[in-house]
Motif scaffolding. Sequence first.
Motif, PDB file in Angstrom:
ATOM      1  N   GLY A   5       0.835  -1.205   0.000  1.00  0.00           N
ATOM      2  CA  GLY A   5       0.000   0.000   0.000  1.00  0.00           C
ATOM      3  C   GLY A   5       0.861   1.242   0.000  1.00  0.00           C
ATOM      4  O   GLY A   5       2.039   1.217  -0.394  1.00  0.00           O
ATOM      5  N   GLU A   6       0.289   2.326   0.494  1.00  0.00           N
ATOM      6  CA  GLU A   6       0.980   3.622   0.427  1.00  0.00           C
ATOM      7  C   GLU A   6       1.700   3.928   1.759  1.00  0.00           C
ATOM      8  O   GLU A   6       2.925   3.950   1.809  1.00  0.00           O
ATOM      9  N   GLY A   7       0.930   4.121   2.789  1.00  0.00           N
ATOM     10  CA  GLY A   7       1.540   4.433   4.080  1.00  0.00           C
ATOM     11  C   GLY A   7       0.482   4.344   5.161  1.00  0.00           C
ATOM     12  O   GLY A   7      -0.714   4.401   4.876  1.00  0.00           O
ATOM     13  N   PRO A   8       0.923   4.198   6.420  1.00  0.00           N
ATOM     14  CA  PRO A   8      -0.040   4.053   7.511  1.00  0.00           C
ATOM     15  C   PRO A   8      -0.884   5.308   7.709  1.00  0.00           C
ATOM     16  O   PRO A   8      -0.418   6.420   7.473  1.00  0.00           O
ATOM     17  N   GLY A   9      -2.112   5.111   8.142  1.00  0.00           N
ATOM     18  CA  GLY A   9      -2.975   6.208   8.545  1.00  0.00           C
ATOM     19  C   GLY A   9      -3.114   6.205  10.067  1.00  0.00           C
ATOM     20  O   GLY A   9      -2.301   5.585  10.770  1.00  0.00           O
TER      21      GLY A   9
ATOM     22  N   PRO B  24      -0.541  -2.606   9.161  1.00  0.00           N
ATOM     23  CA  PRO B  24      -1.083  -1.988   7.949  1.00  0.00           C
ATOM     24  C   PRO B  24      -2.557  -2.357   7.724  1.00  0.00           C
ATOM     25  O   PRO B  24      -3.000  -3.455   8.090  1.00  0.00           O
ATOM     26  N   PHE B  25      -3.267  -1.460   7.113  1.00  0.00           N
ATOM     27  CA  PHE B  25      -4.636  -1.699   6.652  1.00  0.00           C
ATOM     28  C   PHE B  25      -5.560  -2.257   7.744  1.00  0.00           C
ATOM     29  O   PHE B  25      -6.091  -3.360   7.627  1.00  0.00           O
TER      30      PHE B  25
ATOM     31  N   GLU C 212      -3.643   2.625  11.641  1.00  0.00           N
ATOM     32  CA  GLU C 212      -2.461   1.782  11.422  1.00  0.00           C
ATOM     33  C   GLU C 212      -1.353   2.206  12.377  1.00  0.00           C
ATOM     34  O   GLU C 212      -0.659   1.379  12.972  1.00  0.00           O
TER      35      GLU C 212
ATOM     36  N   ALA D 192      -9.917   1.719   4.986  1.00  0.00           N
ATOM     37  CA  ALA D 192      -9.366   1.133   3.755  1.00  0.00           C
ATOM     38  C   ALA D 192      -9.071  -0.350   3.985  1.00  0.00           C
ATOM     39  O   ALA D 192      -9.297  -1.195   3.109  1.00  0.00           O
TER      40      ALA D 192
ATOM     41  N   ASN E  92       3.786  -1.461   3.222  1.00  0.00           N
ATOM     42  CA  ASN E  92       3.551  -0.162   2.594  1.00  0.00           C
ATOM     43  C   ASN E  92       4.829   0.396   1.986  1.00  0.00           C
ATOM     44  O   ASN E  92       5.931  -0.086   2.277  1.00  0.00           O
TER      45      ASN E  92
ATOM     46  N   HIS F 185      -6.184   2.027  -5.049  1.00  0.00           N
ATOM     47  CA  HIS F 185      -6.076   2.018  -3.592  1.00  0.00           C
ATOM     48  C   HIS F 185      -7.492   1.919  -3.000  1.00  0.00           C
ATOM     49  O   HIS F 185      -8.397   2.611  -3.468  1.00  0.00           O
TER      50      HIS F 185
END
Length: 211
Positions: free
Chosen positions: A44-48, A57-58, A51, A62, A84, A161
Amino acid sequence: MGKLEELQKLKQEMEADSSLPLRKTDTNLVFGVGDPNTKILFIGEGPGYWENLKKEPFVGNAGKLLDQVLRLVNIPRESVYITNVVHHRPPENRDPEPDEISAYGKYLDEIIKIIDPKVIVTLGRFSMGKFLPTARISSVHGKSQVVQFKGKNITIIPMYHPAAALRNGSLMFEFKQDFQRLPDMLKEAESLTEAKKDLDKEDESQQMSLV
Ligand code: URA
């Protein structure tokens, strides 16, 4: 050393690396999760927010959508590995910058080397860009292709995504449609990789005959 131990060692190295640009007092390292012996790696892209909190992750909205589409195609989340492009949460969930992507890139490369997947499913344009730098996600999503990465043939399956799908109804339709084709693409991946190996061998022997 097994893959799990190698990943644990790498994670410790990352934890100790004070040069990582998105590392802040309120960010946790979100390294990766899943089966290190899998053939399928999701990037993926990066943690939110969630996360970062759970160090996995994830696991936010999402992630719930990712879990839902994986269930739809009978691929248990625990049977793949998920990581990520950047492993600390960018401020305000902004897009990662090119210098950040490259700073984390050496660790992502190591994760890929350790797991040695046959297939990489990229989620979003940042992870797609690592393997298909000139591709546009709107043209290539849901279409697998074999690339040479660090001397190995890997099948890349670029997907939208899940967060983009959550924001846009028509992308959601395509996102789900692409995932429904994932099992077939995984089956094809084995034969694509084999065919590419044969082509590479042919190329090599043609070059040899020119010497
Ligand atoms: N979005 C990502 O790209 N990665 C995560 O881990 C969560 C949300």
